[in-house]
Design a protein around this motif. Structure first.
Motif, PDB file in Angstrom:
ATOM      1  N   ASP A  59       0.778  -1.424   0.001  1.00 17.28           N
ATOM      2  CA  ASP A  59      -0.090  -0.049  -0.148  1.00 17.28           C
ATOM      3  C   ASP A  59       0.653   1.401  -0.118  1.00 17.28           C
ATOM      4  O   ASP A  59       0.285   2.282  -0.055  1.00 17.28           O
ATOM      5  CB  ASP A  59      -1.033  -0.013   1.103  1.00 17.28           C
ATOM      6  CG  ASP A  59      -2.092  -0.908   1.192  1.00 17.28           C
ATOM      7  OD1 ASP A  59      -2.487  -1.318  -0.230  1.00 17.28           O
ATOM      8  OD2 ASP A  59      -2.422  -1.493   1.988  1.00 17.28           O
ATOM      9  N   ARG A  60       2.102   1.197  -0.343  1.00 15.94           N
ATOM     10  CA  ARG A  60       3.179   2.681  -0.359  1.00 15.94           C
ATOM     11  C   ARG A  60       3.398   2.658  -1.837  1.00 15.94           C
ATOM     12  O   ARG A  60       3.890   1.605  -2.541  1.00 15.94           O
ATOM     13  CB  ARG A  60       4.232   2.325   0.585  1.00 15.94           C
ATOM     14  CG  ARG A  60       5.024   3.448   0.292  1.00 15.94           C
ATOM     15  CD  ARG A  60       6.605   2.975   1.304  1.00 15.94           C
ATOM     16  NE  ARG A  60       7.420   4.099   0.981  1.00 15.94           N
ATOM     17  CZ  ARG A  60       8.697   4.245   1.118  1.00 15.94           C
ATOM     18  NH1 ARG A  60       9.132   2.971   1.718  1.00 15.94           N
ATOM     19  NH2 ARG A  60       9.422   5.156   1.028  1.00 15.94           N
ATOM     20  N   ILE A  61       3.013   3.630  -2.100  1.00 16.30           N
ATOM     21  CA  ILE A  61       3.408   4.209  -3.726  1.00 16.30           C
ATOM     22  C   ILE A  61       4.834   4.299  -3.778  1.00 16.30           C
ATOM     23  O   ILE A  61       5.295   5.347  -3.166  1.00 16.30           O
ATOM     24  CB  ILE A  61       2.492   5.079  -4.318  1.00 16.30           C
ATOM     25  CG1 ILE A  61       1.207   4.847  -4.343  1.00 16.30           C
ATOM     26  CG2 ILE A  61       3.197   5.574  -5.438  1.00 16.30           C
ATOM     27  CD1 ILE A  61       0.296   6.072  -4.714  1.00 16.30           C
ATOM     28  N   VAL A  62       5.716   3.368  -4.542  1.00 17.56           N
ATOM     29  CA  VAL A  62       7.084   3.554  -4.649  1.00 17.56           C
ATOM     30  C   VAL A  62       7.539   4.154  -6.115  1.00 17.56           C
ATOM     31  O   VAL A  62       8.593   4.246  -6.082  1.00 17.56           O
ATOM     32  CB  VAL A  62       7.650   2.286  -4.298  1.00 17.56           C
ATOM     33  CG1 VAL A  62       7.280   1.914  -2.647  1.00 17.56           C
ATOM     34  CG2 VAL A  62       7.434   0.804  -5.073  1.00 17.56           C
ATOM     35  N   ALA A  63       6.567   4.157  -7.069  1.00 19.91           N
ATOM     36  CA  ALA A  63       7.019   4.397  -8.485  1.00 19.91           C
ATOM     37  C   ALA A  63       5.757   4.957  -9.128  1.00 19.91           C
ATOM     38  O   ALA A  63       4.481   4.505  -8.659  1.00 19.91           O
ATOM     39  CB  ALA A  63       7.764   3.540  -8.916  1.00 19.91           C
ATOM     40  N   CYS A  64       5.940   5.648 -10.268  1.00 16.96           N
ATOM     41  CA  CYS A  64       5.189   6.136 -11.362  1.00 16.96           C
ATOM     42  C   CYS A  64       5.452   6.258 -12.564  1.00 16.96           C
ATOM     43  O   CYS A  64       6.812   6.214 -12.659  1.00 16.96           O
ATOM     44  CB  CYS A  64       4.292   7.184 -10.526  1.00 16.96           C
ATOM     45  SG  CYS A  64       5.463   8.723 -10.885  1.00 16.96           S
ATOM     46  N   LEU A  65       4.698   6.175 -13.474  1.00 18.56           N
ATOM     47  CA  LEU A  65       4.898   6.455 -14.943  1.00 18.56           C
ATOM     48  C   LEU A  65       3.781   6.984 -15.573  1.00 18.56           C
ATOM     49  O   LEU A  65       2.620   6.649 -15.215  1.00 18.56           O
ATOM     50  CB  LEU A  65       5.689   5.289 -15.516  1.00 18.56           C
ATOM     51  CG  LEU A  65       4.884   3.860 -15.783  1.00 18.56           C
ATOM     52  CD1 LEU A  65       4.029   4.070 -16.879  1.00 18.56           C
ATOM     53  CD2 LEU A  65       5.902   2.968 -15.984  1.00 18.56           C
ATOM     54  N   LEU A  66       3.916   7.673 -16.494  1.00 17.02           N
ATOM     55  CA  LEU A  66       2.965   7.887 -17.648  1.00 17.02           C
ATOM     56  C   LEU A  66       3.127   7.112 -18.980  1.00 17.02           C
ATOM     57  O   LEU A  66       4.069   7.179 -19.412  1.00 17.02           O
ATOM     58  CB  LEU A  66       2.944   9.730 -17.660  1.00 17.02           C
ATOM     59  CG  LEU A  66       2.192  10.427 -18.554  1.00 17.02           C
ATOM     60  CD1 LEU A  66       0.472  10.061 -18.392  1.00 17.02           C
ATOM     61  CD2 LEU A  66       2.697  11.842 -18.801  1.00 17.02           C
ATOM     62  N   THR A  67       1.916   7.051 -19.502  1.00 14.41           N
ATOM     63  CA  THR A  67       1.992   6.288 -20.785  1.00 14.41           C
ATOM     64  C   THR A  67       1.163   7.579 -21.511  1.00 14.41           C
ATOM     65  O   THR A  67       0.099   7.937 -21.198  1.00 14.41           O
ATOM     66  CB  THR A  67       1.265   4.954 -21.059  1.00 14.41           C
ATOM     67  OG1 THR A  67      -0.300   5.019 -20.770  1.00 14.41           O
ATOM     68  CG2 THR A  67       2.193   4.125 -20.386  1.00 14.41           C
TER      69      THR A  67
END
Length: 151
Positions: A59-67
């Motif tokens: 439940d911890r957000i550790v990364a993101c990306l956009l497509t």
């Protein structure tokens, strides 16, 4: 265990924070956070602009990306661009981006209208280039050129 899913609007501030850090780390840029927040909101408000994905660990957000989608007339389909990749420092080198990439790749493989994945990388970001090569991507075909208005 790392899981990947579409980002939720309520995670907008986390995504903005990640993008500020990414720009600072990779290009030494200080982004205008008000403008950036509007840009991130625009993606959530219009799926034609793109989609954010996050990686979670317990439940911890550790990364993101956009497509973002690009129409390819040569392929008569959509190519997804991966952009705005950020992995928090404690999770780098642990396969988080690979897990996110495999998630996106599986989406593309299972959709006949999707034809491939592209991304661009800062020329001096050798560690990212190494990761992209390790997951089977190549930079053999195109060199990226751009013209951008300055901030």
């Amino acid at each position: 265990m790392i899981t990947v899913r579409a980002a939720k609007y309520k995670e907008l501030d986390t995504i903005v924070n990640f993008q500020v850090k990414m720009a600072r780390e990779t290009e030494g840029l200080e982004l205008d956070q008000k403008q950036l927040k509007k840009g991130v909101e625009a993606v959530f408000e219009d799926f034609n602009k793109g989609a954010y994905y996050v990686a979670e660990d317990s439940d911890r957000i550790v990364a993101c990306l956009l497509t973002t989608p690009e129409w390819s007339e040569w392929r008569n389909g959509t190519v997804l661009w991966i952009q705005s990749v950020y992995v928090i420092e404690d999770y780098r080198g642990q396969g988080v981006f690979r897990t996110m990439y495999e998630h996106i790749k599986a989406m593309v493989e299972h959709d006949d209208d999707m034809k491939g994945i592209r991304l661009y990388v800062e020329k001096n970001n050798l560690s990212a280039q190494k990761v992209y090569k390790a997951i089977g991507m190549n930079g053999d075909h195109y060199q990226f050129f751009e013209w951008m208005k300055t901030f």
